[in-house]
Design a protein around this motif. Structure first.
Motif, short mmCIF file in Angstrom:
data_model
loop_
_atom_site.label_atom_id
_atom_site.label_comp_id
_atom_site.label_asym_id
_atom_site.label_seq_id
_atom_site.Cartn_x
_atom_site.Cartn_y
_atom_site.Cartn_z
N UNK A 189 0.85 -1.19 0.00
CA UNK A 189 0.00 0.00 0.00
C UNK A 189 0.89 1.25 0.00
N UNK A 190 0.27 2.38 -0.28
CA UNK A 190 0.98 3.66 -0.28
C UNK A 190 0.08 4.73 0.31
N UNK A 191 0.67 5.88 0.60
CA UNK A 191 -0.08 7.00 1.17
C UNK A 191 -0.15 8.14 0.16
N UNK A 192 -1.35 8.70 -0.02
CA UNK A 192 -1.51 9.77 -1.00
C UNK A 192 -0.88 11.08 -0.53
N UNK A 193 -0.69 11.24 0.79
CA UNK A 193 -0.09 12.48 1.31
C UNK A 193 1.34 12.25 1.79
N UNK A 194 2.08 11.38 1.08
CA UNK A 194 3.47 11.12 1.46
C UNK A 194 4.24 12.42 1.56
N UNK A 195 4.98 12.58 2.66
CA UNK A 195 5.75 13.80 2.88
C UNK A 195 5.08 14.79 3.81
N UNK A 196 3.76 14.69 3.97
CA UNK A 196 3.06 15.50 4.97
C UNK A 196 3.34 14.92 6.35
N UNK A 197 3.07 15.68 7.41
CA UNK A 197 3.21 15.10 8.73
C UNK A 197 1.93 14.35 9.08
N UNK A 198 2.05 13.42 10.01
CA UNK A 198 0.90 12.57 10.33
C UNK A 198 -0.27 13.37 10.89
N UNK A 199 0.00 14.27 11.82
CA UNK A 199 -1.11 14.95 12.49
C UNK A 199 -0.70 16.36 12.93
N UNK A 200 -1.06 17.38 12.17
CA UNK A 200 -0.78 18.76 12.59
C UNK A 200 -1.49 19.07 13.92
N UNK A 201 -0.92 19.98 14.68
CA UNK A 201 -1.46 20.30 16.00
C UNK A 201 -2.71 21.17 15.94
N UNK A 202 -3.14 21.55 14.75
CA UNK A 202 -4.34 22.39 14.62
C UNK A 202 -5.63 21.60 14.79
N UNK A 203 -5.57 20.26 14.63
CA UNK A 203 -6.75 19.41 14.79
C UNK A 203 -6.48 18.32 15.81
N UNK A 204 -7.52 17.85 16.49
CA UNK A 204 -7.34 16.77 17.45
C UNK A 204 -6.86 15.49 16.78
N UNK A 205 -7.32 15.26 15.56
CA UNK A 205 -6.89 14.07 14.82
C UNK A 205 -6.93 14.37 13.33
N UNK A 206 -6.14 13.63 12.57
CA UNK A 206 -6.02 13.86 11.13
C UNK A 206 -6.14 12.54 10.39
#
Length: 416
Positions: A189-206
């Motif tokens: 499998x792969x991730x469509x947002x490769x290179x983004x961080x897992x969970x920005x601190x602006x939201x409780x969950x991403x």
């Protein structure tokens, strides 16, 4: 010094030497006693389980306090050590898994991975949080956490931690309720947002989108409190293990930490840059809109209308869930892309068309199939919709969108 004095001196030296020897022996004896290793306390229950986890879950028909003497047993497959789970344990037996909602911090210090636990279910509650069945307490008339004081009365460890059950290797075509709250593994499998961080601190969950070789997708959900929240989503393809979950009708996967990711590229692909600043006159393009998912970003996005999600679909898992050409069956949404004629939904944003608003009345493809291929510039919040990149919470008024060529009046009784 005369002979008598010499004899007395020697006698006292002998006596002092004996006292010193005795004191040394006594001290060493005390030291040995003080540092004797205490016996290992191995927890052991003196009762048996009465039901499997699957049998307990099969009794569920709505929130209830359990009145029967039901005892289940399972091994801890996930805890709160990484922070991606909060005040929760996931346990699994040979028939299935269930979430335990417990009002206690640092559960991992007591309930380690592989620990066998027995749960005396009588007097605690069986309920669901948006379709996820769990055991816990009562909170405001709904399922909540079991109070801390009650945990030792219902949750019992048995023996020392052992091996964690091996994850079941499945595909995205094999998602089912009997696998919820169990360990599963997806290969290649792969991730469509490769290179983004897992969970920005602006939201409780991403939500991050995981794709298989056929383009089917599954949300991987990460808390901002996870100790890997600021790590980057890996590039390439690999295998992902996690706990299968569900939120209403949307399947989700929760990884325990980054050791659940195997075989991905060590070189992380940078996130797509895209373009635009999100204003009406300088809107984000779709590529940038995808990269900004889950970051609490509201702005304008512009792209070509390329299709709409089929009526009755609640979560997009493949291109089969989308109409890319007429006839169309839903007025609630359209897909936009940077490329006219795009049929890869991972390169699209699904735009929610709010009921009763001009945006739905004038843009939907059910009533206006001729809008296919037109550019749409629309205001909304960039967050997951149908389990993939979306634009939601659109005001939907005439001033909140622009459609190439203007709008045409809807047919009588159209899809508003």
């Amino acid at each position: 010094m005369d002979k008598t004095q010499i004899k007395m001196k020697n006698r006292w030296q002998l006596i002092a030497g004996l006292f010193l020897a005795l004191a040394t022996i006594s001290f060493n004896s005390c030291v040995d006693d003080d540092f004797d290793e205490p016996p290992i306390n191995i927890p052991k229950v003196d009762f048996e389980r009465t039901h499997t986890i699957a049998e307990l879950k099969a009794t569920y028909s709505g929130l209830r306090q359990i009145t029967e003497d039901i005892i289940i047993r399972g091994k801890v497959i996930a805890n709160d050590e990484s922070g991606n789970l909060y005040k929760k344990l996931e346990i699994q037996d040979e028939t299935g898994g269930i979430e335990l909602s417990l009002d206690e911090n640092s559960l991992y210090t007591v309930y380690k991975l592989g620990q066998t636990v027995y749960v005396k279910c009588k007097d605690i509650y069986l309920g669901d949080y948006n379709e996820l069945i769990q055991l816990g307490g009562l909170y405001n008339g709904k399922i909540g956490r079991l109070p801390q004081v009650l945990i030792p009365l219902h949750i019992f460890r048995d023996s020392l931690p052992g091996a964690v059950p091996a994850p079941q290797v499945i595909t995205m075509n094999e998602l089912s309720m009997d696998k919820v709250s169990t360990l599963v593994k997806f290969k290649n499998v792969r991730f469509s947002e490769a290179g983004s961080i897992w969970a920005p601190q602006t939201n409780d969950a991403t939500d991050r989108i995981m794709l298989d070789e056929n383009g089917k997708s599954l949300i991987v959900r990460t808390s901002k409190y996870a100790n890997f929240a600021s790590d980057t989503v890996p590039g390439g393809t690999g295998d992902v293990t996690g706990v299968l979950s569900i939120y209403r009708t949307t399947w989700q996967l929760v990884i325990r930490d980054t050791s659940d990711l195997k075989g991905f590229s060590s070189t992380v692909t940078p996130p797509p840059g895209g373009s635009g600043s999100g204003t009406k006159t300088d809107p984000f393009n779709v590529t940038k809109g995808i990269s900004l998912q889950g970051q609490d970003t509201t702005g304008w996005v512009k792209g070509y209308i390329v299709g709409s999600v089929k009526s009755g679909v609640t979560s997009i898992t493949s291109s089969d869930d989308i109409h890319f050409s007429a006839p169309f069956t839903s007025a609630t949404n359209v897909l936009i892309s940077d490329n006219e004629g795009e049929t890869d939904y991972t390169r699209c944003i699904v735009v929610n068309l709010p009921s009763g608003k001009p945006l739905r009345t004038n843009v939907n493809l059910l009533d206006h199939p001729d809008n296919l291929g037109k550019e749409l510039n629309v205001l909304g919040k960039l967050r997951t919709y149908f389990g993939v990149a979306g634009l939601r919470d659109a005001p939907g008024e005439n001033t909140d969108y622009e459609l190439e060529g203007g709008v045409t009046p809807p047919p009588p009784g159209g899809g508003s």
